[in-house]
Design a protein around this motif. Structure first.
Motif, PDB file in Angstrom:
ATOM      1  N   SER B  41     103.694 -91.649  19.370  1.00  0.00           N
ATOM      2  CA  SER B  41     102.927 -90.404  19.352  1.00  0.00           C
ATOM      3  C   SER B  41     101.658 -90.529  20.179  1.00  0.00           C
ATOM      4  O   SER B  41     101.262 -89.584  20.868  1.00  0.00           O
ATOM      5  CB  SER B  41     102.562 -90.023  17.917  1.00  0.00           C
ATOM      6  OG  SER B  41     103.719 -89.745  17.174  1.00  0.00           O
ATOM      7  N   GLN B  85     105.394 -82.451  15.711  1.00  0.00           N
ATOM      8  CA  GLN B  85     106.191 -83.063  14.657  1.00  0.00           C
ATOM      9  C   GLN B  85     106.441 -82.103  13.483  1.00  0.00           C
ATOM     10  O   GLN B  85     107.532 -82.022  12.963  1.00  0.00           O
ATOM     11  CB  GLN B  85     105.481 -84.339  14.179  1.00  0.00           C
ATOM     12  CG  GLN B  85     106.399 -85.364  13.570  1.00  0.00           C
ATOM     13  CD  GLN B  85     105.817 -86.774  13.603  1.00  0.00           C
ATOM     14  OE1 GLN B  85     104.905 -87.071  14.359  1.00  0.00           O
ATOM     15  NE2 GLN B  85     106.364 -87.640  12.788  1.00  0.00           N
ATOM     16  N   ASP B 162     107.670 -84.046  19.785  1.00  0.00           N
ATOM     17  CA  ASP B 162     107.385 -85.210  18.954  1.00  0.00           C
ATOM     18  C   ASP B 162     108.273 -85.157  17.717  1.00  0.00           C
ATOM     19  O   ASP B 162     108.103 -84.305  16.859  1.00  0.00           O
ATOM     20  CB  ASP B 162     105.904 -85.235  18.558  1.00  0.00           C
ATOM     21  CG  ASP B 162     105.510 -86.582  17.975  1.00  0.00           C
ATOM     22  OD1 ASP B 162     106.405 -87.436  17.801  1.00  0.00           O
ATOM     23  OD2 ASP B 162     104.310 -86.785  17.719  1.00  0.00           O
ATOM     24  N   GLU B 163     109.226 -86.061  17.671  1.00  0.00           N
ATOM     25  CA  GLU B 163     110.179 -86.135  16.553  1.00  0.00           C
ATOM     26  C   GLU B 163     110.704 -84.765  16.158  1.00  0.00           C
ATOM     27  O   GLU B 163     110.415 -84.272  15.068  1.00  0.00           O
ATOM     28  CB  GLU B 163     109.523 -86.833  15.369  1.00  0.00           C
ATOM     29  CG  GLU B 163     108.874 -88.107  15.831  1.00  0.00           C
ATOM     30  CD  GLU B 163     108.870 -89.206  14.810  1.00  0.00           C
ATOM     31  OE1 GLU B 163     109.288 -88.955  13.671  1.00  0.00           O
ATOM     32  OE2 GLU B 163     108.473 -90.320  15.174  1.00  0.00           O
TER      33      GLU B 163
HETATM   34 MG   LIG Z   1     104.659 -90.329  15.597  1.00  0.00          MG
END
Ligand SMILES: [Mg+2]
Ligand SMILES: Nc1ncnc2c1ncn2[C@@H]1O[C@H](COP(=O)(O)OP(=O)(O)OP(=O)(O)O)[C@@H](O)[C@H]1O
Lengths: 243, 249
Positions: B41, B85, B162-163
């Protein structure tokens, strides 16, 4: 000390690389409405009872027949305008509006909404916080004026209802030896407090790190520090402006 | 295409990224994978400029980003869409207002065009007609999809995720992965996806960069995964039983 420095850097960020005027106009209006909805009821309630209680307690303490009754409402007026309306309402304002600003911004921080703004190239501090500060500067003095009026109305109703003072004497006392500078002073105070509460709460919320627990902590810290700042500023302003 | 060169970043003297270089290609999803806490990240945030790296450069096409002046940065940022995320939808705005937001602040498009574009993007992520819902009223997977719609609404050249499928069930994960893959190929954009999900890696990993303790430890395509010859990478890849079986075959 370091926090204080960070706070001033934060304040300076509010004024650089702003968005267009139109964007802010809408945000400020939204903010004013939120502030109003958040605080109007409690502020009204507290100021009304503040006036009522001050009247009855002052009457109770002035048992000497030498002191005329109109002194009661005179005391209510002076206390309300000088201290109760701007400062006590300031504490309530910090508790209602300040805490909701801090938790709102804290939530935006931990859920990456602030990052999302930054990625789009928006100065998030300015975009999110400046409208809050301006909204606060517009709304808080109005709330203080309203609180002053309601407090004196509360005093009038309580005083005449319980019979400690006659309506004519109450009104006479309110108008007796009135110094307009007190109102100016109250308004100056309310601008200062409005700025302090909004900027400190926003600062606390904006720099939240962690999770939901930290948002709660930021919100509590915002209230505590706003209240300390209000009381300190209250003392300093009294020293400076009431010679 | 995005190129990164020798990115370093420490927090309070603790190094997190120790000099990472690489290239993310246009028209395919580029994956950054690695165990939790290896700095994926942080690397992504360095690339999009949310964190200023201590050292190193990021190039968008041929434009240097990290040390660019504000105008150049803003110009590049208009081409960046990012899926966070947790979705990072603005929770006081409706789905439609969320997706329209980049158009409101970054363009001077007339209102009716904006609405058309928003509806098109919502349709694209399979959420047509959900315009007036609030983020709190829709599921996590739907929030992610709204996040994708918001990231592509401005026809960005660069997409960062992000994810994208953390916290989602396997089926919804695949849905999101496929969506990212399709969008990337359809609009020929440069997509960078951070993940630690082996399903995604096998599903959409056209190019994979493996981070280990702040360094790039392996790089390649998903077909080369099984014979990387790098022990740390093998440990990561074959941590799960299905992958172990796959290797035995
Ligand atoms: Mg992360
Ligand atoms: N703002 C920060 N301040 C201090 N340390 C940080 C900060 N951001 C990240 N770190 C540290 O950097 C390291 C890498 O974090 P990062 O979030 O990049 O991990 P990750 O690879 O994304 O993990 P995950 O898969 O769990 O998301 C962690 O040890 C974290 O504690």
């Amino acid at each position: 000390m370091e926090t204080l420095g960070k706070y001033f850097i934060f304040l300076s960020r509010l004024f650089v690389n702003r968005e267009t005027f139109g964007t802010y106009f809408k945000l400020v209006v939204d903010e004013c409405i939120t502030i109003g909805i958040n605080s109007l009821f409690l502020v009204s309630l507290v100021s009304f009872f503040m006036g009522a209680v001050t009247t009855i307690q002052t009457a109770y303490n002035l048992i000497s027949p030498l002191i005329p009754d109109y002194v009661i409402s005179l005391v209510v007026r002076d206390m309300t305008i000088l201290e109760l309306a701007p400062t006590i309402i300031g504490v309530i304002y910090a508790g209602k509006v300040g805490s909701s600003m801090a938790s709102g911004l804290g939530t935006m921080r931990i859920s990456e909404q602030i990052d999302a703004l930054e990625v789009m190239g928006i100065n998030s501090a300015s975009y999110l916080v400046l409208p809050k500060v301006i909204g606060s500067l517009l709304m808080y003095p109005l709330l203080v004026i309203l609180a002053g009026l309601l407090s004196m109305l509360g005093g009038y109703l309580a005083g005449t209802f319980t019979g400690v003072i006659s309506p004519t004497e109450y009104v006479y006392g309110i108008r007796f030896d009135f110094n307009e500078y007190m109102v100016t002073f109250a308004i100056i105070k309310s601008f200062v407090f409005a700025f302090l509460v909004a900027s400190i709460s926003a600062f606390k919320g904006y720099y939240t790190t962690g999770g939901a627990v930290e948002v709660g902590k930021a919100s509590t810290a915002a209230v505590t520090q706003s209240v300390i700042a209000i009381l300190t500023a209250d003392y300093l302003l009294a020293q400076l402006l009431l010679q | 295409m995005i190129k990164i060169e020798n990115i370093h970043k420490s927090f309070q003297g603790k190094p997190v990224l120790k000099g990472i270089s690489g290239v993310f290609e246009q028209g395919k999803p580029n994956l950054i994978i690695g165990a939790s806490g290896t700095g994926k990240s942080v690397l992504l945030k360095c690339i999009v400029g949310l964190i200023q790296p201590d050292e190193g450069h990021v190039f968008y096409g041929d434009k240097e980003f990290t040390k660019a002046n504000r105008d150049t940065k803003t110009e590049i940022r208009r081409e960046i869409g990012m899926l966070f995320q947790g979705g990072a939808l603005f929770d006081s705005k409706t789905v439609e207002q969320n997706v329209m937001f980049p158009l409101d602040v970054l363009t001077k498009m007339p209102q009716n065009e904006k609405i058309d574009r928003v509806n098109f993007c919502l349709e694209r992520v399979g959420l047509g007609g959900q315009n007036s819902k609030m983020p709190s009223e829709i599921s996590g997977g739907m929030q992610k999809r709204v996040g994708i719609a918001r990231a592509i609404v401005n026809s960005s050249q660069f997409l960062f995720c992000d994810e994208p499928n953390s916290g989602l069930d396997p089926q919804t994960s695949i849905l999101i992965d496929d969506l990212i893959l399709e969008i990337t190929e359809e609009y020929n954009i440069t997509t960078v996806v951070v993940s630690h999900d082996m399903n995604s890696v096998m599903g959409i990993g056209k190019r994979i960069m493996f981070l280990y303790q702040g360094l790039k430890c392996w790089e390649g395509t998903r077909d080369e995964i099984t014979d990387s010859g790098v022990k740390e990478f093998d440990d990561f890849v074959f941590a799960n039983k299905v992958m172990q079986k796959l290797r035995k075959k």
